[in-house]
Motif scaffolding. Structure first.
Motif, PDB file in Angstrom:
ATOM      1  N   ILE A 176       0.875  -1.175   0.000  1.00  0.00           N
ATOM      2  CA  ILE A 176       0.000   0.000   0.000  1.00  0.00           C
ATOM      3  C   ILE A 176       0.909   1.221   0.000  1.00  0.00           C
ATOM      4  CG2 ILE A 176      -1.920   1.173   1.139  1.00  0.00           C
ATOM      5  CD1 ILE A 176      -2.476  -1.487   2.637  1.00  0.00           C
ATOM      6  N   ASP A 177       0.973   1.932  -1.117  1.00  0.00           N
ATOM      7  CA  ASP A 177       1.954   2.998  -1.317  1.00  0.00           C
ATOM      8  C   ASP A 177       1.287   4.320  -1.665  1.00  0.00           C
ATOM      9  OD1 ASP A 177       4.314   1.455  -0.911  1.00  0.00           O
ATOM     10  OD2 ASP A 177       4.030   0.547  -2.882  1.00  0.00           O
ATOM     11  N   ALA A 178       1.904   5.406  -1.195  1.00  0.00           N
ATOM     12  CA  ALA A 178       1.338   6.740  -1.373  1.00  0.00           C
ATOM     13  C   ALA A 178       2.170   7.574  -2.353  1.00  0.00           C
ATOM     14  CB  ALA A 178       1.265   7.460  -0.019  1.00  0.00           C
ATOM     15  N   LEU A 179       1.498   8.116  -3.344  1.00  0.00           N
ATOM     16  CA  LEU A 179       2.106   9.017  -4.320  1.00  0.00           C
ATOM     17  C   LEU A 179       1.355  10.336  -4.249  1.00  0.00           C
ATOM     18  CD1 LEU A 179       4.102   9.353  -6.743  1.00  0.00           C
ATOM     19  CD2 LEU A 179       2.226   8.586  -8.216  1.00  0.00           C
ATOM     20  N   ASN A 180       2.054  11.412  -3.852  1.00  0.00           N
ATOM     21  CA  ASN A 180       1.316  12.658  -3.670  1.00  0.00           C
ATOM     22  C   ASN A 180       1.206  13.458  -4.968  1.00  0.00           C
ATOM     23  OD1 ASN A 180       3.727  14.043  -3.917  1.00  0.00           O
ATOM     24  ND2 ASN A 180       3.743  14.856  -1.840  1.00  0.00           N
ATOM     25  N   HIS A 181       0.536  14.602  -4.886  1.00  0.00           N
ATOM     26  CA  HIS A 181       0.174  15.363  -6.082  1.00  0.00           C
ATOM     27  C   HIS A 181       1.382  15.905  -6.839  1.00  0.00           C
ATOM     28  CE1 HIS A 181       1.067  19.307  -4.231  1.00  0.00           C
ATOM     29  NE2 HIS A 181       0.754  18.680  -3.117  1.00  0.00           N
ATOM     30  N   ASP A 182       2.526  16.074  -6.164  1.00  0.00           N
ATOM     31  CA  ASP A 182       3.704  16.590  -6.869  1.00  0.00           C
ATOM     32  C   ASP A 182       4.691  15.461  -7.195  1.00  0.00           C
ATOM     33  OD1 ASP A 182       4.673  16.116  -4.347  1.00  0.00           O
ATOM     34  OD2 ASP A 182       5.476  18.124  -4.015  1.00  0.00           O
ATOM     35  N   ILE A 193      -8.156  11.810  -2.477  1.00  0.00           N
ATOM     36  CA  ILE A 193      -7.155  10.785  -2.746  1.00  0.00           C
ATOM     37  C   ILE A 193      -7.787   9.737  -3.662  1.00  0.00           C
ATOM     38  CG2 ILE A 193      -5.625   9.040  -1.760  1.00  0.00           C
ATOM     39  CD1 ILE A 193      -4.923  11.806  -0.778  1.00  0.00           C
ATOM     40  N   SER A 194      -7.178   9.490  -4.805  1.00  0.00           N
ATOM     41  CA  SER A 194      -7.630   8.398  -5.666  1.00  0.00           C
ATOM     42  C   SER A 194      -7.020   7.100  -5.158  1.00  0.00           C
ATOM     43  CB  SER A 194      -7.195   8.635  -7.116  1.00  0.00           C
ATOM     44  OG  SER A 194      -7.736   9.835  -7.617  1.00  0.00           O
ATOM     45  N   LEU A 195      -7.696   5.994  -5.419  1.00  0.00           N
ATOM     46  CA  LEU A 195      -7.220   4.695  -4.959  1.00  0.00           C
ATOM     47  C   LEU A 195      -7.256   3.710  -6.118  1.00  0.00           C
ATOM     48  CD1 LEU A 195      -8.319   3.017  -1.592  1.00  0.00           C
ATOM     49  CD2 LEU A 195      -7.644   1.704  -3.581  1.00  0.00           C
ATOM     50  N   ILE A 196      -6.124   3.079  -6.365  1.00  0.00           N
ATOM     51  CA  ILE A 196      -6.019   2.044  -7.387  1.00  0.00           C
ATOM     52  C   ILE A 196      -5.773   0.704  -6.705  1.00  0.00           C
ATOM     53  CG2 ILE A 196      -4.524   1.125  -9.212  1.00  0.00           C
ATOM     54  CD1 ILE A 196      -4.264   3.840 -10.371  1.00  0.00           C
ATOM     55  N   LEU A 197      -6.506  -0.314  -7.129  1.00  0.00           N
ATOM     56  CA  LEU A 197      -6.388  -1.647  -6.567  1.00  0.00           C
ATOM     57  C   LEU A 197      -6.026  -2.625  -7.681  1.00  0.00           C
ATOM     58  CD1 LEU A 197      -6.814  -3.632  -4.175  1.00  0.00           C
ATOM     59  CD2 LEU A 197      -9.232  -3.728  -4.818  1.00  0.00           C
ATOM     60  N   SER A 198      -4.927  -3.365  -7.463  1.00  0.00           N
ATOM     61  CA  SER A 198      -4.467  -4.313  -8.468  1.00  0.00           C
ATOM     62  C   SER A 198      -3.967  -5.574  -7.774  1.00  0.00           C
ATOM     63  CB  SER A 198      -3.354  -3.682  -9.324  1.00  0.00           C
ATOM     64  OG  SER A 198      -3.026  -4.500 -10.431  1.00  0.00           O
ATOM     65  N   GLY A 199      -3.561  -6.548  -8.573  1.00  0.00           N
ATOM     66  CA  GLY A 199      -3.017  -7.791  -8.044  1.00  0.00           C
ATOM     67  C   GLY A 199      -4.027  -8.934  -8.113  1.00  0.00           C
TER      68      GLY A 199
END
Length: 242
Positions: free
Chosen positions: A125-131, A203-209
């Motif tokens: 579970i990883d966070a990528l911010n707007h910049d 916050i957008s959330l992407i779920l994969s795997g």
């Protein structure tokens, strides 16, 4: 035409990339890495792009297959430059390339702050911010690993896949629902923390795997499901370097 290989602990996902699109995709068990050779012989790709989080010896195996065919092979790592991402990991060389490429794929799809969840053998579970800064993330056991650990560590709990009943009435279902709830709880907690640090911005959330279809129905947060996110990241990388 380029061949992309996402080598995970359980499966190798492969894709044939040309002009920004996938011509073909598939998967093979990681233990059957020798089956990459028929792919190379069948498609004769110009280059091979590899993201390997399994045994390092597989890189040598791939070299032995690709070198006689004069196929240039490129191995991506957690230190690879994936503009515009900024890697804030303490030691980028320790970052799994699957996580890094998944973040890269997420950025190609969505702008703003994104929480990226990849649930396979392990769940990240990883966070990528707007910049474009990768803030960090967590790793927890995947659903199978959680249930296996309880089976190994206790005398009477089974290691079988059950149903995700609301209130399980047998041990198999209890293990399965418990693993799902633990995973969903971790996602919810990370999302709450990310919101707090983002001053309440969305916050957008992407779920994969491979476990995404099991987790998705129990995740109340709005989310976008994306298959093979690491492989998608490899595809975007190939597009930028062709």
């Amino acid at each position: 035409m380029k061949l992309a290989l996402d080598i995970g602990n359980t499966f190798i996902k492969w894709g044939l990339r040309h002009d920004g699109a996938w011509l073909n995709q598939g998967s093979i068990p990681t233990q059957d890495i020798h089956l990459v050779l028929p792919l190379l012989n069948s498609y004769h790709p110009q280059a091979l792009y590899v993201a390997n989080v399994s045994s390092k010896r597989f890189n040598q195996r791939l070299h032995e297959m690709s070198a006689p065919l004069k196929i240039a092979t490129f191995y991506l790592t957690g230190e690879s430059q994936l503009a515009p991402l900024i890697n804030c990991y303490d030691k980028p060389q320790e970052l799994g390339v699957d996580r890094w490429l998944s973040l890269f794929a997420a950025r190609q799809r969505l702008q703003g702050s994104v929480l990226v969840v990849n649930s396979g053998t392990a769940t990240t579970i990883d966070a990528l911010n707007h910049d474009h800064r990768f803030l960090g993330g967590i790793i927890i056991p995947g659903l199978t690993m959680m249930t296996r650990a309880l089976h190994v560590g206790t005398a009477n709990l089974p290691w079988v896949t059950g149903k995700a009943d609301t209130w399980p009435k047998n041990s198999a279902n209890a293990l399965t629902r418990g693993a799902i709830d633990a995973t969903v709880g971790a996602i919810m907690e990370r999302h709450k923390q990310f919101i707090k640090e983002s001053d309440g911005s969305s916050i957008s959330l992407i779920l994969s795997g491979g476990n995404a279809p099991l987790i998705s129905p129990h995740l109340s947060l709005p989310h976008q499901g994306v298959e093979h996110l690491t492989l998608q990241g490899l595809g975007y990388y190939i597009d930028q370097h062709s």
